[in-house]
Design an enzyme around this catalytic site. Structure first.
Site, PDB file in Angstrom:
ATOM      1  N   CYS A 112     -46.472  33.215  36.475  1.00  0.00           N
ATOM      2  CA  CYS A 112     -46.402  34.672  36.252  1.00  0.00           C
ATOM      3  C   CYS A 112     -47.741  35.273  35.823  1.00  0.00           C
ATOM      4  CB  CYS A 112     -45.326  35.013  35.226  1.00  0.00           C
ATOM      5  SG  CYS A 112     -43.702  34.443  35.706  1.00  0.00           S
ATOM      6  N   HIS A 241     -46.790  42.266  32.686  1.00  0.00           N
ATOM      7  CA  HIS A 241     -45.876  41.442  33.484  1.00  0.00           C
ATOM      8  C   HIS A 241     -44.443  41.898  33.189  1.00  0.00           C
ATOM      9  CE1 HIS A 241     -43.801  38.213  35.312  1.00  0.00           C
ATOM     10  NE2 HIS A 241     -43.520  37.570  34.197  1.00  0.00           N
ATOM     11  N   ASN A 271     -38.007  40.135  37.661  1.00  0.00           N
ATOM     12  CA  ASN A 271     -39.258  39.411  37.414  1.00  0.00           C
ATOM     13  C   ASN A 271     -39.730  38.786  38.735  1.00  0.00           C
ATOM     14  OD1 ASN A 271     -41.247  37.570  36.757  1.00  0.00           O
ATOM     15  ND2 ASN A 271     -40.175  36.714  34.989  1.00  0.00           N
TER      16      ASN A 271
HETATM   17  O1  UT7 Z   1     -42.017  35.365  33.294  1.00  0.00           O
HETATM   18  C1  UT7 Z   1     -41.869  34.568  32.157  1.00  0.00           C
HETATM   19  C2  UT7 Z   1     -40.579  33.868  32.262  1.00  0.00           C
HETATM   20  N1  UT7 Z   1     -39.429  34.271  31.577  1.00  0.00           N
HETATM   21  C3  UT7 Z   1     -39.293  35.126  30.551  1.00  0.00           C
HETATM   22  O2  UT7 Z   1     -40.139  35.811  30.082  1.00  0.00           O
HETATM   23  C4  UT7 Z   1     -37.914  35.168  29.962  1.00  0.00           C
HETATM   24  C5  UT7 Z   1     -37.940  35.218  28.467  1.00  0.00           C
HETATM   25  N2  UT7 Z   1     -36.593  35.160  27.883  1.00  0.00           N
HETATM   26  C6  UT7 Z   1     -35.679  36.133  28.057  1.00  0.00           C
HETATM   27  O3  UT7 Z   1     -35.906  37.097  28.756  1.00  0.00           O
HETATM   28  C7  UT7 Z   1     -34.359  35.995  27.299  1.00  0.00           C
HETATM   29  O4  UT7 Z   1     -34.427  34.901  26.412  1.00  0.00           O
HETATM   30  C8  UT7 Z   1     -33.142  35.828  28.250  1.00  0.00           C
HETATM   31  C9  UT7 Z   1     -32.851  37.139  28.962  1.00  0.00           C
HETATM   32  C10 UT7 Z   1     -33.375  34.737  29.255  1.00  0.00           C
HETATM   33  C11 UT7 Z   1     -31.892  35.482  27.424  1.00  0.00           C
HETATM   34  O5  UT7 Z   1     -31.660  36.500  26.449  1.00  0.00           O
HETATM   35  P1  UT7 Z   1     -31.337  36.092  24.951  1.00  0.00           P
HETATM   36  O6  UT7 Z   1     -31.108  37.354  24.214  1.00  0.00           O
HETATM   37  O7  UT7 Z   1     -32.455  35.212  24.479  1.00  0.00           O
HETATM   38  O8  UT7 Z   1     -29.975  35.353  25.085  1.00  0.00           O
HETATM   39  P2  UT7 Z   1     -29.590  33.846  24.695  1.00  0.00           P
HETATM   40  O9  UT7 Z   1     -30.223  32.880  25.643  1.00  0.00           O
HETATM   41  O10 UT7 Z   1     -29.837  33.645  23.221  1.00  0.00           O
HETATM   42  O11 UT7 Z   1     -28.046  33.834  24.942  1.00  0.00           O
HETATM   43  C12 UT7 Z   1     -27.136  34.628  24.144  1.00  0.00           C
HETATM   44  C13 UT7 Z   1     -25.728  34.417  24.649  1.00  0.00           C
HETATM   45  C14 UT7 Z   1     -25.357  32.950  24.790  1.00  0.00           C
HETATM   46  O12 UT7 Z   1     -23.990  32.809  24.454  1.00  0.00           O
HETATM   47  P3  UT7 Z   1     -23.543  32.287  22.988  1.00  0.00           P
HETATM   48  O13 UT7 Z   1     -24.171  30.932  22.838  1.00  0.00           O
HETATM   49  O14 UT7 Z   1     -24.094  33.288  22.019  1.00  0.00           O
HETATM   50  O15 UT7 Z   1     -22.044  32.273  23.069  1.00  0.00           O
HETATM   51  C15 UT7 Z   1     -25.501  32.655  26.269  1.00  0.00           C
HETATM   52  O16 UT7 Z   1     -24.681  31.611  26.736  1.00  0.00           O
HETATM   53  O17 UT7 Z   1     -25.572  34.964  25.953  1.00  0.00           O
HETATM   54  C16 UT7 Z   1     -25.076  33.981  26.872  1.00  0.00           C
HETATM   55  N3  UT7 Z   1     -25.661  34.226  28.175  1.00  0.00           N
HETATM   56  C17 UT7 Z   1     -25.144  35.101  29.066  1.00  0.00           C
HETATM   57  N4  UT7 Z   1     -24.040  35.879  29.016  1.00  0.00           N
HETATM   58  C18 UT7 Z   1     -23.792  36.658  30.072  1.00  0.00           C
HETATM   59  C19 UT7 Z   1     -26.814  33.710  28.714  1.00  0.00           C
HETATM   60  N5  UT7 Z   1     -27.032  34.212  29.932  1.00  0.00           N
HETATM   61  C20 UT7 Z   1     -26.008  35.088  30.172  1.00  0.00           C
HETATM   62  C21 UT7 Z   1     -25.681  35.922  31.253  1.00  0.00           C
HETATM   63  N6  UT7 Z   1     -24.587  36.689  31.172  1.00  0.00           N
HETATM   64  N7  UT7 Z   1     -26.462  36.004  32.366  1.00  0.00           N
END
Ligand code: UT7
Length: 314
Positions: A112, A241, A271
């Protein structure tokens, strides 16, 4: 010898097929509400049969047209991609033939941060006098390395291409650029393949990537402004980005830049990795927000990690 490398044309291209959050919620356990509130993304463009080179070609031709130069006038092509069409030859050489250029062409892989790394490399060629006109592209078909059953990654990524033409200039252009890498974060974000097992998909520890992205890019933005003897108020636009709106908001807050000075396209593009910054740049140039003479801060981070910034007078 030119003092600066200046952008004289921008271009971009998105494949026509759009996949909305609601579309994704039909095949994986997610919702528009979750994706929108956690990422800011509403939809992404996805290729059907187009290649990374096909997307790059249209973006490049648009940038050349705006620059008012022919492909045969180019001295160098640098194509940043994580999703090359083949292991070899470089997608940049496929593109060179597609647009009718004759100059050297190579790919650059910094995920990225690829476009920032490519821009920084092009700047060096121009400032040393080794090249006068350089085409820099970020082009990705990330949908081919996304596991569409993995809701933690499938919701984030999209396909597209963005391009700029750089020319030597003595009246402004890139004022400061910096690239950094730290290879110890392999497990945080990677494609789980190697050259023995060819098939692989993006695997990510979202929380870890999120925290590192905010802290690395905020620190780098502060250092970049300091190196140029500038304050954030002197910036006309930030073109970051496009990974997650919450990352962008956190960085903008830390460097005290209002969000109305930040170009945001992730709601429509998702992204697109190396393509995200030049895509956002081209959108804002063509809709008239970014004007000649304005000061822009471009920043990106990707797997590795690799990250970097470019501060420029447009
Ligand atoms: O280009 C560089 C590469 N990537 C990035 O910059 C990405 C950086 N990270 C992020 O953007 C975020 O961490 C994400 C969008 C990937 C995830 O958001 P988050 O607020 O960090 O969520 P999380 O991973 O802590 O998950 C929270 C909850 C979890 O459930 P529990 O354990 O609280 O019950 C996940 O299982 O949300 C759940 N979850 C979802 N629910 C619905 C994870 N993905 C999804 C989904 N839909 N797509």
């Amino acid at each position: 010898m030119s003092k600066f490398a200046r952008i004289i044309g921008t271009g971009s291209y998105l494949p026509p097929e759009i996949v909305t959050n609601n579309d994704l919620s039909k095949t994986i356990d997610t919702s528009d509400e979750w994706i929108s509130s956690r990422t800011g993304i509403k939809q992404r463009h996805i290729v059907s049969t187009e290649t990374t080179c096909d997307l790059a070609q249209i973006a490049a031709e648009n940038a050349l047209e705006m620059a008012g130069i022919k492909s045969t006038e180019l001295d160098l092509i640098i194509l940043a991609t994580t999703t090359p069409d083949k292991i070899f030859p470089a997608t940049a050489t496929l593109l060179q033939t597609a647009i009718g250029a004759t100059c050297p062409a190579f790919d650059l892989q910094a995920v990225c941060a690829g476009f920032i790394f490519a821009l920084t490399t092009a700047e060096q060629y121009i400032k040393t006098g080794a090249a006068e006109k350089v085409l820099v592209i970020g082009s990705e078909t990330l949908s081919r390395i996304v596991d569409w059953n993995d809701r933690s990654t499938a919701i984030l990524f999209g396909d597209g291409a963005g391009a700029v033409v750089l020319s030597g200039s003595n009246e402004g252009g890139i004022l400061h650029s910096k690239i950094l890498s730290d290879g110890k974060y392999l497990s945080a974000l990677q494609v789980n393949n190697n050259y023995i097992n060819q098939t692989g998909f993006i695997q990510m520890s979202g929380n870890e990537v999120f925290k590192i992205a905010v802290s690395s890019l905020s620190t780098l933005a502060e250092e970049t402004l300091k190196s140029c003897g500038m304050t954030a108020e002197q910036l006309d636009w930030m073109v970051p980005h496009q990974a997650n709106i919450r990352i962008i908001v956190a960085i903008a807050k830390r460097i005290k830049t209002p969000l109305d000075k930040v170009i945001i396209t992730l709601d429509k593009h998702g992204n697109t990795s190396a393509a995200s910054i030049p895509l956002a740049l081209d959108v804002a140039v063509r809709d008239g927000r970014i004007q000649k003479g304005q000061t822009l801060l471009l920043e990106g981070i990707g797997a590795g990690f690799s990250w970097g910034s470019v501060l420029l007078k447009f």
